[in-house]
Design an enzyme around this catalytic site. Structure first.
Site, mmCIF file in Angstrom:
data_model
loop_
_atom_site.group_PDB
_atom_site.id
_atom_site.type_symbol
_atom_site.label_atom_id
_atom_site.label_comp_id
_atom_site.label_asym_id
_atom_site.label_seq_id
_atom_site.Cartn_x
_atom_site.Cartn_y
_atom_site.Cartn_z
ATOM 1 N N ASP A 123 0.811 -1.208 0.000
ATOM 2 C CA ASP A 123 0.000 0.000 0.000
ATOM 3 C C ASP A 123 0.853 1.271 0.000
ATOM 4 O O ASP A 123 2.043 1.249 0.323
ATOM 5 C CB ASP A 123 -0.916 -0.001 1.227
ATOM 6 C CG ASP A 123 -2.303 0.519 0.906
ATOM 7 O OD1 ASP A 123 -2.442 1.237 -0.096
ATOM 8 O OD2 ASP A 123 -3.243 0.199 1.658
ATOM 9 N N ARG A 171 -1.869 -0.691 -8.511
ATOM 10 C CA ARG A 171 -3.017 0.103 -8.058
ATOM 11 C C ARG A 171 -2.671 1.580 -8.260
ATOM 12 O O ARG A 171 -1.756 2.106 -7.633
ATOM 13 C CB ARG A 171 -3.322 -0.168 -6.593
ATOM 14 C CG ARG A 171 -4.458 0.731 -6.029
ATOM 15 C CD ARG A 171 -4.591 0.591 -4.529
ATOM 16 N NE ARG A 171 -5.030 -0.747 -4.160
ATOM 17 C CZ ARG A 171 -4.802 -1.307 -2.977
ATOM 18 N NH1 ARG A 171 -4.107 -0.654 -2.063
ATOM 19 N NH2 ARG A 171 -5.240 -2.527 -2.714
#
Length: 293
Positions: A123, A171
Site C-alpha cells: 500500500d 493500483r
C-alpha cells in the site's frame, strides 16, 4: 486548503484524542471502517464484489510490533476467500527500522496468501517511504510475481514508475498524503492520473483503477476498450463506504469491482486522510459529532 488542514489534523495527537474518544464518532467510523470484518467480507462477496482488506496500523517502533502485525495478517488470511487481496503497509512491517526486515515479513505474508489463492498489494504511504516500497516490491516479485504495488499519481515520478512496472499488478490512486513537488491542484492530479492510466492500459501491467471520480471511471472504461482489454484485464477499486451504489452498478455490468475494506482500532489517520481526499464527507462526519440522532 481544506485538504491540507485535514492532512495536518490526521497527524495531530491532540485532535486524535478529542475525536477518537468521542462516542459520537462511532457511526461515521463504522461507515468507512469494518466493525466485523468477516461479516463485511461475506456480504460484499455475496453481492458479487471483490475485496482487498487492510488491517489498519502503520508506524511501528520495534521488531516485536512487526511480528504482531504479521500474526494479524496471517489470521486475516484465514478469513479471505480465493480471489481476495490483502493490502499491506510496509511501515507496519518495519520498513523504517530496516528494509530487509520489512521484506522478510512481507515474504511471510505473501507465502501464506499464495497458499489460499489470495494476492498481496503493498500500500501507499508517506513520500519518504516510496524508494523502500518499490525496492521491497521488486525483491518480492522474484518469488511472488503477482504481488501488487500502489502508485500515487500526484507524485512527480508517478509516470516513470508506471513505465517501469511492466507485468506488475499496479493500483493507481490519486494520492492521500503530502509530498514535496507533488501536484496539489485537482485538475493537475487528474491529468497525471490519466497519463499514468494510459501507460498502464497500453502496457503489460494489470491496472487496478482506484478512484471514485466518475470522469476517471469513464476514461478507464474507454481506454480499456481502445487497448483491447476485456473485463478480466483490469479492475476498479473503491473504498468501503464510498459510492456503494456505483460499486454495485459496475459489478452488475460485469466489471471487476474491488472494495478496499479497512478494519482495526487504529482508524484515526486513515479516516482523516479519506476526508482529505473527499472533503464533502466532512459534512457527514461533523453531523455525526454534533448530533446524537
Amino acid at each position: 486548503m481544506l485538504r491540507q488542514v485535514l492532512l495536518a489534523v490526521s497527524k495531530s495527537e491532540r485532535a486524535e484524542r478529542v475525536i477518537a474518544t468521542s462516542p459520537l464518532t462511532r457511526d461515521v467510523v463504522r461507515r468507512y471502517v469494518a466493525d466485523d470484518v468477516g461479516a463485511v467480507i461475506g456480504e460484499l462477496t455475496r453481492n458479487g464484489l471483490l475485496v482487498t482488506v487492510d488491517h489498519l496500523g502503520e508506524e511501528v517502533t520495534d521488531r516485536a510490533q512487526t511480528e504482531e502485525t504479521v500474526r494479524e495478517h496471517l489470521s486475516l488470511l484465514r478469513l479471505l476467500p480465493a480471489g481476495a487481496d490483502v493490502s499491506v503497509k510496509l511501515t507496519a512491517l518495519g520498513l523504517r527500522l530496516s528494509e530487509q526486515l520489512a521484506l522478510e515479513n512481507a515474504a511471510v505474508i505473501c507465502r501464506a496468501a499464495a497458499a489460499g489463492d489470495v494476492t498481496v498489494t503493498l500500500d501507499a504511504e508517506e513520500h519518504d517511504t516510496i524508494p523502500g516500497l518499490h525496492a521491497v516490491h521488486a525483491a518480492l516479485r522474484r518469488e511472488h510475481p503477482d504481488v501488487g504495488v500502489v502508485v500515487q499519481a500526484y507524485l512527480p515520478d508517478a509516470l516513470d514508475r508506471c513505465e517501469k512496472l511492466g507485468g506488475a499488478r499496479v493500483r493507481l490512486c490519486k494520492g492521500a498524503y503530502t509530498a514535496p513537488g507533488a501536484y496539489t491542484k485537482p485538475a493537475d492530479i487528474d491529468r497525471a492520473f490519466v497519463r499514468c492510466l494510459k501507460v498502464l492500459m497500453a502496457g503489460t501491467s494489470y491496472p487496478m483503477v482506484a478512484t471514485h471520480d466518475p470522469k476517471l471511471v469513464r476514461i478507464a472504461s474507454t481506454l480499456a476498450v481502445l487497448d483491447g482489454r476485456d473485463a478480466t484485464g483490469f479492475e476498479y477499486q473503491m473504498l468501503y463506504g464510498v459510492r456503494p451504489d456505483e460499486q454495485a452498478r459496475l459489478a452488475a455490468r460485469g466489471a471487476q469491482m474491488r472494495v478496499y475494506v479497512p478494519y482495526g482500532a487504529d482508524w484515526y489517520p486513515y479516516l482523516m486522510r479519506r476526508l482529505a481526499e473527499r472533503p464533502r464527507n466532512l459534512a457527514f462526519f461533523l453531523r455525526s459529532l454534533l448530533s446524537r440522532r
